[in-house]
Design a protein around this motif. Sequence first.
Motif, PDB file in Angstrom:
ATOM      1  N   HIS A 159       0.828  -1.201   0.000  1.00 14.26           N
ATOM      2  CA  HIS A 159       0.000   0.000   0.000  1.00 14.26           C
ATOM      3  C   HIS A 159       0.867   1.257   0.000  1.00 14.26           C
ATOM      4  O   HIS A 159       2.085   1.186   0.159  1.00 14.26           O
ATOM      5  CB  HIS A 159      -0.936   0.004   1.219  1.00 14.26           C
ATOM      6  CG  HIS A 159      -0.236   0.065   2.547  1.00 14.26           C
ATOM      7  ND1 HIS A 159       0.233  -1.053   3.207  1.00 14.26           N
ATOM      8  CD2 HIS A 159       0.102   1.123   3.340  1.00 14.26           C
ATOM      9  CE1 HIS A 159       0.803  -0.693   4.350  1.00 14.26           C
ATOM     10  NE2 HIS A 159       0.753   0.626   4.454  1.00 14.26           N
ATOM     11  N   HIS A 161       0.619   5.643   1.412  1.00 11.90           N
ATOM     12  CA  HIS A 161      -0.117   6.662   2.154  1.00 11.90           C
ATOM     13  C   HIS A 161       0.096   7.996   1.448  1.00 11.90           C
ATOM     14  O   HIS A 161       1.095   8.187   0.744  1.00 11.90           O
ATOM     15  CB  HIS A 161       0.379   6.784   3.595  1.00 11.90           C
ATOM     16  CG  HIS A 161       0.305   5.505   4.363  1.00 11.90           C
ATOM     17  ND1 HIS A 161      -0.838   5.033   4.927  1.00 11.90           N
ATOM     18  CD2 HIS A 161       1.263   4.588   4.638  1.00 11.90           C
ATOM     19  CE1 HIS A 161      -0.581   3.874   5.525  1.00 11.90           C
ATOM     20  NE2 HIS A 161       0.689   3.586   5.363  1.00 11.90           N
ATOM     21  N   GLU A 165       5.024   8.038   6.398  1.00 13.19           N
ATOM     22  CA  GLU A 165       4.798   7.079   7.488  1.00 13.19           C
ATOM     23  C   GLU A 165       6.039   7.151   8.371  1.00 13.19           C
ATOM     24  O   GLU A 165       7.138   6.779   7.951  1.00 13.19           O
ATOM     25  CB  GLU A 165       4.614   5.672   6.917  1.00 13.19           C
ATOM     26  CG  GLU A 165       4.457   4.624   8.017  1.00 13.19           C
ATOM     27  CD  GLU A 165       3.849   3.329   7.510  1.00 13.19           C
ATOM     28  OE1 GLU A 165       2.882   3.376   6.716  1.00 13.19           O
ATOM     29  OE2 GLU A 165       4.345   2.266   7.878  1.00 13.19           O
ATOM     30  N   ARG A 167       7.805   6.062  11.827  1.00  9.42           N
ATOM     31  CA  ARG A 167       7.736   5.075  12.911  1.00  9.42           C
ATOM     32  C   ARG A 167       9.060   5.038  13.656  1.00  9.42           C
ATOM     33  O   ARG A 167      10.127   4.963  13.040  1.00  9.42           O
ATOM     34  CB  ARG A 167       7.451   3.676  12.349  1.00  9.42           C
ATOM     35  CG  ARG A 167       6.124   3.558  11.613  1.00  9.42           C
ATOM     36  CD  ARG A 167       4.921   3.643  12.550  1.00  9.42           C
ATOM     37  NE  ARG A 167       3.674   3.433  11.846  1.00  9.42           N
ATOM     38  CZ  ARG A 167       2.939   4.402  11.285  1.00  9.42           C
ATOM     39  NH1 ARG A 167       3.325   5.662  11.369  1.00  9.42           N
ATOM     40  NH2 ARG A 167       1.810   4.109  10.657  1.00  9.42           N
ATOM     41  N   TRP A 226      -4.286   7.731   8.683  1.00  8.61           N
ATOM     42  CA  TRP A 226      -3.593   6.438   8.585  1.00  8.61           C
ATOM     43  C   TRP A 226      -4.005   5.651   7.338  1.00  8.61           C
ATOM     44  O   TRP A 226      -3.495   4.556   7.099  1.00  8.61           O
ATOM     45  CB  TRP A 226      -3.877   5.561   9.811  1.00  8.61           C
ATOM     46  CG  TRP A 226      -3.651   6.218  11.139  1.00  8.61           C
ATOM     47  CD1 TRP A 226      -4.571   6.356  12.139  1.00  8.61           C
ATOM     48  CD2 TRP A 226      -2.434   6.798  11.652  1.00  8.61           C
ATOM     49  NE1 TRP A 226      -4.013   6.991  13.222  1.00  8.61           N
ATOM     50  CE2 TRP A 226      -2.703   7.269  12.951  1.00  8.61           C
ATOM     51  CE3 TRP A 226      -1.155   6.976  11.136  1.00  8.61           C
ATOM     52  CZ2 TRP A 226      -1.741   7.911  13.740  1.00  8.61           C
ATOM     53  CZ3 TRP A 226      -0.194   7.612  11.917  1.00  8.61           C
ATOM     54  CH2 TRP A 226      -0.483   8.060  13.205  1.00  8.61           C
TER      55      TRP A 226
HETATM   56 NI    NI Z   1       0.282   2.813   7.652  1.00  7.29          NI
END
Ligand code: NI
Length: 261
Positions: A159, A161, A165, A167, A226
């Motif tokens: 996928h 976004h 992203e 993290r 998200w």
């Molecule tokens: Ni995500």
Amino acid sequence: MLSPIPDLRAVPGNAYVVSLVLREAKQMHMLEIRIGAKNRGIRPIVQSVCANIYCVDPREEVIQAWYMDDSDADQRLPHHRDPQEFVSFEKLDASKIVSLSFSELGVLSWRLDADNYETDPKLKKIREDRGYSYMDFCEVCPEKLPNYEEKIKNFYEEHLHTDEEIRYCVAGSGYFDVRDRDEAWIRIWVKKGAMIVLPAGIYHRFTLDSDNYIKAMRLFVGDPVWTPFNRPHDHLPARKEYVDNFVNKAGGGPAVDAAAA
Ligand code: NI
Ligand SMILES: CSCCC(=O)/C(O)=C/O
Ligand SMILES: [Fe+2]
């Protein structure tokens, strides 16, 4: 980061001074180490020690990346190729690209002090510099993550976004897989202390490794979004921008600072 070739000079008092250039973000600092010696005869030894001073990228202990094999085996296994093909930080991070021949993926990374994230000035600076106003935690394990099985499955669907992203692994470990310019999967293993930014529009997926646990800080600019857009979503502006900046444009993404810059 240390300069790779330290300068060695003799100084009065039977001593040597080793000069090193330290680069932190965009700043340069000089470091001088004085080595006392009983006599000048030790020069070759000092020289050889200095020649073996080399830079260790602090990220290497907590982030590793490699090209994946094509096997259908358990997603939580490392999936190294045979022979193994590791990927450098330069290849992941477009800000470091100096040669047109490098692939540019726009993935940024830092090594941070995960035991002290509440007070870590380095994290504070990254958040200020990049506008990461939002922060929460995502713990991936059956006890803590609602709809665990479904989420695990969704994380591993390829996928993108429409935003970065971001993290920061504060405990445990896991794999973020990203597509390179030629569509091959690169597996990025993050462990405690690793922070990564996947640029908006990059196709990617996430899985736990065989230790089955990660606690990640999630950061965002403003109110978090998200939503994953499963492949294909090539018509989205974020995807088009990513392709323009990092896939089609040889030799230069946006100039941004990353960890050991
Ligand atoms: Ni995500
Ligand atoms: C370790 S955070 C869970 C994975 C996630 O949030 C995500 O978006 C993966 O692509
Ligand atoms: Fe994602």
